[in-house]
Every structure is written in C-alpha cells, then in structure tokens.
Write an enzyme that holds these catalytic residues in place. Structure first.
Site, mmCIF file in Angstrom:
data_model
loop_
_atom_site.group_PDB
_atom_site.id
_atom_site.type_symbol
_atom_site.label_atom_id
_atom_site.label_comp_id
_atom_site.label_asym_id
_atom_site.label_seq_id
_atom_site.Cartn_x
_atom_site.Cartn_y
_atom_site.Cartn_z
ATOM 1 C CB SER A 166 -0.839 -0.009 1.279
ATOM 2 O OG SER A 166 -1.408 1.263 1.532
ATOM 3 C CE1 TYR A 224 -4.543 -1.777 5.123
ATOM 4 C CE2 TYR A 224 -3.182 0.145 4.685
ATOM 5 C CZ TYR A 224 -3.955 -0.907 4.225
ATOM 6 O OH TYR A 224 -4.138 -1.089 2.872
HETATM 7 P P1 NAD Z 1 -11.593 -5.936 -0.167
HETATM 8 O O1 NAD Z 1 -12.209 -5.764 1.195
HETATM 9 O O2 NAD Z 1 -12.429 -5.725 -1.389
HETATM 10 O O3 NAD Z 1 -10.935 -7.394 -0.274
HETATM 11 C C1 NAD Z 1 -10.275 -8.001 0.818
HETATM 12 C C2 NAD Z 1 -10.242 -9.497 0.599
HETATM 13 O O4 NAD Z 1 -9.600 -10.102 1.722
HETATM 14 C C3 NAD Z 1 -11.652 -10.131 0.504
HETATM 15 O O5 NAD Z 1 -11.643 -11.152 -0.458
HETATM 16 C C4 NAD Z 1 -11.851 -10.700 1.895
HETATM 17 O O6 NAD Z 1 -12.759 -11.793 1.935
HETATM 18 C C5 NAD Z 1 -10.433 -11.144 2.205
HETATM 19 N N1 NAD Z 1 -10.188 -11.370 3.621
HETATM 20 C C6 NAD Z 1 -10.373 -10.525 4.662
HETATM 21 N N2 NAD Z 1 -10.045 -11.143 5.819
HETATM 22 C C7 NAD Z 1 -9.653 -12.398 5.496
HETATM 23 C C8 NAD Z 1 -9.205 -13.511 6.247
HETATM 24 N N3 NAD Z 1 -9.110 -13.484 7.578
HETATM 25 N N4 NAD Z 1 -8.889 -14.636 5.573
HETATM 26 C C9 NAD Z 1 -9.005 -14.713 4.228
HETATM 27 N N5 NAD Z 1 -9.417 -13.689 3.470
HETATM 28 C C10 NAD Z 1 -9.730 -12.551 4.113
HETATM 29 O O7 NAD Z 1 -10.336 -4.983 -0.171
HETATM 30 P P2 NAD Z 1 -9.348 -4.491 -1.324
HETATM 31 O O8 NAD Z 1 -9.503 -3.021 -1.364
HETATM 32 O O9 NAD Z 1 -9.483 -5.267 -2.564
HETATM 33 O O10 NAD Z 1 -7.940 -4.823 -0.633
HETATM 34 C C11 NAD Z 1 -7.064 -5.851 -1.048
HETATM 35 C C12 NAD Z 1 -5.652 -5.530 -0.578
HETATM 36 O O11 NAD Z 1 -5.244 -4.311 -1.156
HETATM 37 C C13 NAD Z 1 -5.497 -5.361 0.936
HETATM 38 O O12 NAD Z 1 -4.280 -5.939 1.365
HETATM 39 C C14 NAD Z 1 -5.466 -3.856 1.117
HETATM 40 O O13 NAD Z 1 -4.758 -3.480 2.262
HETATM 41 C C15 NAD Z 1 -4.742 -3.453 -0.150
HETATM 42 N N6 NAD Z 1 -4.938 -2.056 -0.553
HETATM 43 C C16 NAD Z 1 -6.193 -1.581 -0.875
HETATM 44 C C17 NAD Z 1 -6.339 -0.247 -1.246
HETATM 45 C C18 NAD Z 1 -7.682 0.358 -1.629
HETATM 46 O O14 NAD Z 1 -7.777 1.585 -1.744
HETATM 47 N N7 NAD Z 1 -8.727 -0.421 -1.846
HETATM 48 C C19 NAD Z 1 -5.212 0.579 -1.289
HETATM 49 C C20 NAD Z 1 -3.955 0.058 -0.961
HETATM 50 C C21 NAD Z 1 -3.834 -1.276 -0.596
#
Ligand code: NAD
Length: 262
Positions: A144, A157
């Site tokens: 991130s 985080y």
């Molecule tokens: P999201 O909430 O859409 O997806 C998260 C996924 O993780 C889901 O499939 C959920 O079921 C799974 N998950 C959560 N807890 C879990 C567990 N205990 N065991 C197994 N699976 C689990 O979120 P996203 O935005 O797609 O985020 C994905 C990654 O990208 C994360 O690591 C997040 O930190 C990172 N990220 C997101 C953003 C953003 O703006 N959306 C920015 C930077 C980094």
C-alpha cells in the site's frame, strides 16, 4: 501478451476487490486459480464458476482464514494437489481498522498484523519449496502507499504494510538465484466496491456532491484526484509474472497517482 498457461496462481483475499481482479487477469492469461477469501457460498461460487467459463481454466476456492497458519499451509497444498504446482503466489488479503493508538483495540491490532502481514510469511514459507524445486516462481505482495508513508490512526495497518515491504526485500534476496522474484505493489486509493459504498453516506453527512466527496475527502492525498482501478493494479501484477520482469525483484512498485511523490 503474458501467457501463464500451465501455471497455477494462489491469490489470497480474491473473492472481492483487487484480489478478484488479479485472479481474473491471471486466469485470462491462462493460469489455473486458487481463490481465497470470505463471502457467501453463492457469491464465491459465482466468481469461481465465472472464472472457469470466461477463461477456460480451472479454479478452486480455499476457505483458509488468513489469521490461521495451518489453514494457510492447507491453501497452498490445495493448489499443489489440485493443479500440480503453485507457481504464482499473491498475498493480498487485508483488513483495516482506524483508531487513536492509545485506544487501539488489542484484538484489532492482532488481527491486522496476522491477516495483513503474518499471513504473507506463512504462505511464502509454504509455497517456496515447490517453487525452488521447479526453478521458477513469482511472489507478489499487495502492500500500500502505507508501506511507504503513514497516516494518523492507522497504526496497525501502517506497521503491517511497512512490514510487508521489509519481508518482500528479504525474500527477494533469499530467492534471487532461484528464478523466483518477490515484489510488492503499493496502490494508493483503489476504486473497489468497499470504497464506492462509502460515497452516498459521505455525500449526505457533508452535504457534498459525489465529485466533491471523491476529490476533497477521499482523494485529498492523491495528486491525480483519480482512483486507481483494480484492472490497473492487476495489469501491473501480470507484468511482474512475465519473463520481461524476471530482473525486477525486491521492488516496491507504487501505483498511487503520485501520492508518495509528495
Ligand atoms: P476488499 O475488502 O475488497 O478485499 C479483501 C479481501 O480479503 C476479501 O476477499 C476478503 O474476503 C479477504 N479477507 C479478509 N479477511 C480475510 C481472512 N481473515 N482470511 C481470508 N481472506 C480474508 O479490499 P481491497 O480493497 O481489494 O484490498 C485488497 C488488498 O489491497 C489489501 O491488502 C489492502 O490493504 C490493499 N490495498 C487496498 C487499497 C484500496 O484503496 N482499496 C489501497 C492500498 C492497498
């Protein structure tokens, strides 16, 4: 066009958002897919079956909880028994919690460190022996912008994502002579269903238009004032799987509209 025909990708947290986009991009390139993550059985089956029918590859779902090391090892084993190998590992599952540090709930701290950081260690530990044996591998960790800079109230985080950056570099060095690369992708704000759902409430609460909420609230830190798309993040991951990217390892690649340039 990157071809991943005959390869298997395990993608944690791939039932939604960025993870699902990785899964669909890698399936489109020909890889068999191990999906992982939460959701109702019907939602998960829809995505799993959709990948198989859209891209003519095989997909299975592992229900492994990323806070449980034994289940993480089982997820990697599922990929190996279902498809014969795990060639690509994408550590992507993540959760967020926002609180002042002195009030940060202990269970939330533990869960974020477990799911956002330790799960990547456990999955790498389980997948590397097979990759070494076959002499090829790609490990991609979704970090991130918060692996490079901090924001207040996100202590767990930010700590976990900085940890992912360090883990990525260490694993890259250890595997450098095995034709296995390990890199981090560091998105800024990505347009996911999670983000989209927050907009109507914020419009009401602040008496703002959708455009104002996006520009002045959500994207305040992102110079382009535009969201990154999940497809853009997935395209970067796909490139990292290509032969052209074989000399990119230990890198932390920003895709953040200029956020961390400031
Ligand atoms: P999201 O909430 O859409 O997806 C998260 C996924 O993780 C889901 O499939 C959920 O079921 C799974 N998950 C959560 N807890 C879990 C567990 N205990 N065991 C197994 N699976 C689990 O979120 P996203 O935005 O797609 O985020 C994905 C990654 O990208 C994360 O690591 C997040 O930190 C990172 N990220 C997101 C953003 C953003 O703006 N959306 C920015 C930077 C980094």
């Amino acid at each position: 066009m990157v071809s991943l025909a005959g390869k298997t990708a395990v993608i944690t947290g791939s039932t939604s958002g960025i993870g699902l986009a990785y899964a669909r991009a890698m399936a489109k390139a020909g890889a068999n897919i191990v999906l992982n993550g939460m959701g109702t059985p019907a939602e998960i089956e829809k995505e799993r079956a959709g990948i198989e029918s859209d891209f003519k590859v095989k997909a299975v779902h592992s229900p492994a909880d990323m806070s449980k090391p034994a289940e993480i090892a089982q997820m990697v084993a599922l990929g190996e028994t279902s498809f014969g190998s795990v060639d690509i590992l994408v550590n992507n599952a993540g959760i967020q919690f926002v609180s002042p540090v002195e009030e940060f709930p202990l269970d939330k701290w533990d869960a974020i460190i477990a799911i956002n950081l330790s799960s990547a260690f456990h999955a790498i530990r389980a997948a590397v022996p097979g990759m070494k044996q076959r002499g090829w591998g790609r490990i991609i960790n979704t970090a991130s912008a918060h692996s490079l800079v901090a924001s207040p109230f996100k202590s767990a985080y930010v700590a976990a994502k900085h940890g992912i950056a360090g883990l990525t570099k260490t694993v890259a060095l250890e595997l450098a002579t095995h034709k296995i690369t390990c890199n981090a992708i560091s998105p800024g704000y990505v347009w996911t269903p999670l983000v989209e759902r927050q907009i109507p409430d914020t419009m009401k609460a602040r008496n703002m238009t959708k455009e104002q909420v996006i520009r002045d609230v959500m994207l305040e830190a992102q110079p382009t004032k535009e969201f990154v798309t999940v497809e853009q993040v997935a395209a970067l991951a796909l490139y990292l799987c290509s032969d052209e990217a074989s000399q990119i390892t230990g890198a932390n690649l920003s895709i953040d509209g200029g956020w961390t340039a400031e």
